[in-house]
Design an enzyme around this catalytic site. Structure first.
Site, mmCIF file in Angstrom:
data_model
loop_
_atom_site.group_PDB
_atom_site.id
_atom_site.type_symbol
_atom_site.label_atom_id
_atom_site.label_comp_id
_atom_site.label_asym_id
_atom_site.label_seq_id
_atom_site.Cartn_x
_atom_site.Cartn_y
_atom_site.Cartn_z
ATOM 1 C CG ASP A 1 69.420 16.499 44.623
ATOM 2 O OD1 ASP A 1 70.355 15.713 44.406
ATOM 3 O OD2 ASP A 1 69.510 17.461 45.398
ATOM 4 C CG HIS B 1 71.394 16.881 40.317
ATOM 5 N ND1 HIS B 1 71.618 17.574 41.489
ATOM 6 C CD2 HIS B 1 70.728 17.744 39.500
ATOM 7 C CE1 HIS B 1 71.101 18.793 41.390
ATOM 8 N NE2 HIS B 1 70.552 18.911 40.195
#
Length: 539
Positions: free
Chosen positions: A316, A343
């Site tokens: 993430d 991310h």
């Protein structure tokens, strides 16, 4: 040597270092950083021998980075080292440290359930030592009774493996490892024997449910918190969460999910072994794209935060600076960091109470051509937006990133009247070497008409294919992007400036001029394998 515009090491001679109330060992020389808010942050040092109040010897023997399943298959024996470790922390006085070391017969592992840190006390994990988390959800459950499952109830239900509340001068240091065992099969509850923590998390991608998994480290409230040299890996959920703190130094830490223990080389998992492919049983191999919500480093509602000389690869956000309630987040420095799968170094998505004075210096991002890869990002939406003011990026190297640049006020389709406003964003020196899979990748510039994105670009250069900027809108944004953005170019060149001026949506304007022609940021020595700093990294 690589260009480091404002982030060169500053060496200062010291006699001893003190962080908070913890005395650290003397050294002839330490590395220091000058912060944008006018202070000097020294590289932490390990505790002096005289500061150690307790030495705790490891009792478990890992094999290839894993604890044998037979060790804790009985849920009643899921966390044998919790009491002894917590007891030593409790008995230490402020300014002292608990030192975790190998056992007399070479044991190198501890197996614990949740523990709590104490003000002024440092947890020192020796090199070669790993603290493993229990795989029994009942050990983490906070009384709600949901830990270890995914359902439609969003009530927080799991305690973190390590937590702290309103601590001053505490920290975790050393070259050891904290391992959440995210790929381990659970031993109690409705998912006992049928799901791992990461299988539970992946259910959020296939159904409208909330996962109930524990974080690895959760600190709420306090000041002068230190993380130094430690590796956080394989968290069932977020790795490091810091809320409402004033003063954090995280230096030389590594965050990795999944480690080599839960995958195959370069994440080349065989077909039908990952959470997105298995059905009716648990996954046996994991990639960063299948270990959901494993954020790396998340400071929220916090001030005077430094993350330096650190390495992050996860499933993430690499970093997520949040400001959802309280007094907002301000004065954050990210210097000399390396990012891999993930991310992005992100601000948001919660920006309700405001984020300001964020500086990113000497950042390296190698996204490994992940379909979810992001470089630098500011994100929010109308349900929890606020002002993000004063974010500066200097000396950035990127390669193999699908979305190198994302500045998005329409991050989700959530509705409301808390509109995001991103102001005074500056990128001064960024060099993207391109991607085999995505060329120049995507650059997203999307804002509201009344709250336009204000961004200045100088010496921002992409090799070969340029990023795609002209694209369809999303989540209720204007139909064509870029939209509602005030661009300022110069004095250094912007390799895709002509594309922006020729094709864009509504509310876009341009200012500035190109008056200088500096060489691109030198990335010739920027990219290093994660395995060069952490042996159990698959990349």
């Amino acid at each position: 040597m690589r260009a480091r515009p404002l982030s060169q090491k500053v060496l200062s001679r010291t006699v001893c270092a003190v962080l908070g109330t913890v005395a650290f060992a003397c050294a002839a020389q330490t590395t220091s950083l000058q912060t944008p808010w006018g202070t000097t942050v020294n590289e932490p040092l390990l505790p002096a021998a005289t500061a150690v109040c307790a030495v705790v010897k490891a009792t478990q023997t890992p094999v290839n980075g894993l604890l044998p399943a037979s060790l804790d298959s009985d849920p009643a024996k899921s966390a044998p080292d919790t009491a002894s470790m917590q007891g030593k922390i409790n008995q230490c006085a402020s300014g002292e440290a608990v030192h975790l070391v190998q056992g007399d017969a070479g044991q190198s592992g501890f197996l614990i359930g949740p523990i709590t840190l104490k003000s002024g006390v440092t947890l020192w994990i020796d090199k070669g030592v790993t603290v493993f988390g229990s795989r029994n959800p009942a050990d983490y459950d906070n009384g709600v009774g949901l830990c270890g499952i995914a359902n439609t109830d969003a009530t927080a239900s799991c305690n973190a493996l390590i937590s702290a509340s309103k601590v001053t001068g505490a920290g975790i240091v050393g070259e050891g490892v904290i391992d959440g065992r995210g790929g381990a099969v659970l031993t109690s509850g409705q998912n006992a024997g049928v799901k791992t923590w990461w299988d539970v998390a992946y259910q959020t991608k296939t159904a409208n449910v909330t996962q109930h998994n524990p974080r690895l480290l959760d600190v709420e409230g306090g000041s002068n918190f230190t993380l130094y040299g430690v590796t956080f890996q394989n968290s069932p959920n977020m790795h490091v969460v810091l809320d409402k703190l004033d003063g954090v130094t995280a230096w030389g830490i590594k965050i990795l999910s999944p480690s080599a223990a839960y995958t195959q080389g370069a994440y080349a998992c065989p077909k039908n072994t990952t959470p997105d492919q298995v059905s009716g049983t648990y996954a046996t191999c994991f990639t960063p794209d299948t270990v959901k919500n494993t954020d790396g480093f998340d400071p929220g509602e916090s001030s005077h935060i430094v993350l330096a000389y650190s390495y992050i690869s996860d499933g993430d956000d690499h970093v997520a600076v949040k400001a959802g309630s309280g007094t907002g987040s301000q004065h954050l420095l990210f210097a000399h960091d390396h990012l891999y799968y993930g991310h992005g170094l992100s601000v948001g998505s919660e920006t309700n109470t405001g984020v300001s004075d964020v500086t990113v210096q000497d950042l390296v991002v190698d996204g490994h051509d992940s379909p979810n890869g992001v470089g630098i990002r500011i994100k929010s939406d109308a349900s929890h937006g606020g002002v993000v003011n004063g974010v500066t990026y200097q000396g950035v190297c990127m390669q193999n990133v699908r979305q190198p640049l994302v500045f998005d006020s329409y991050y989700s389709s959530s509705k409301g009247k808390k509109y995001p406003w991103f102001r005074n964003v500056t990128i001064n020196g960024l060099h993207d070497l391109g991607s085999v899979a995505y060329g120049g990748g995507q650059a997203v510039f999307a804002a509201y008409a009344k709250e336009p994105l204000q961004i200045a670009l100088s010496n921002v250069q992409f090799d070969g294919a340029q990023p795609t900027t002209y694209m369809k809108g999303h989540n209720g944004s204007p139909s064509v992007l870029p939209a509602n953005t005030v661009f300022t170019f110069g004095p250094g060149p912007v390799s895709f400036a002509q594309d922006l001026t020729q094709q864009h949506g509504t509310g876009v304007s341009f200012d500035g001029s190109i008056t200088a022609s500096p060489a691109p940021v030198d990335c010739s020595h920027a990219f290093v394998k994660f395995s060069s700093v952490q042996a159990n990294a698959p990349i």
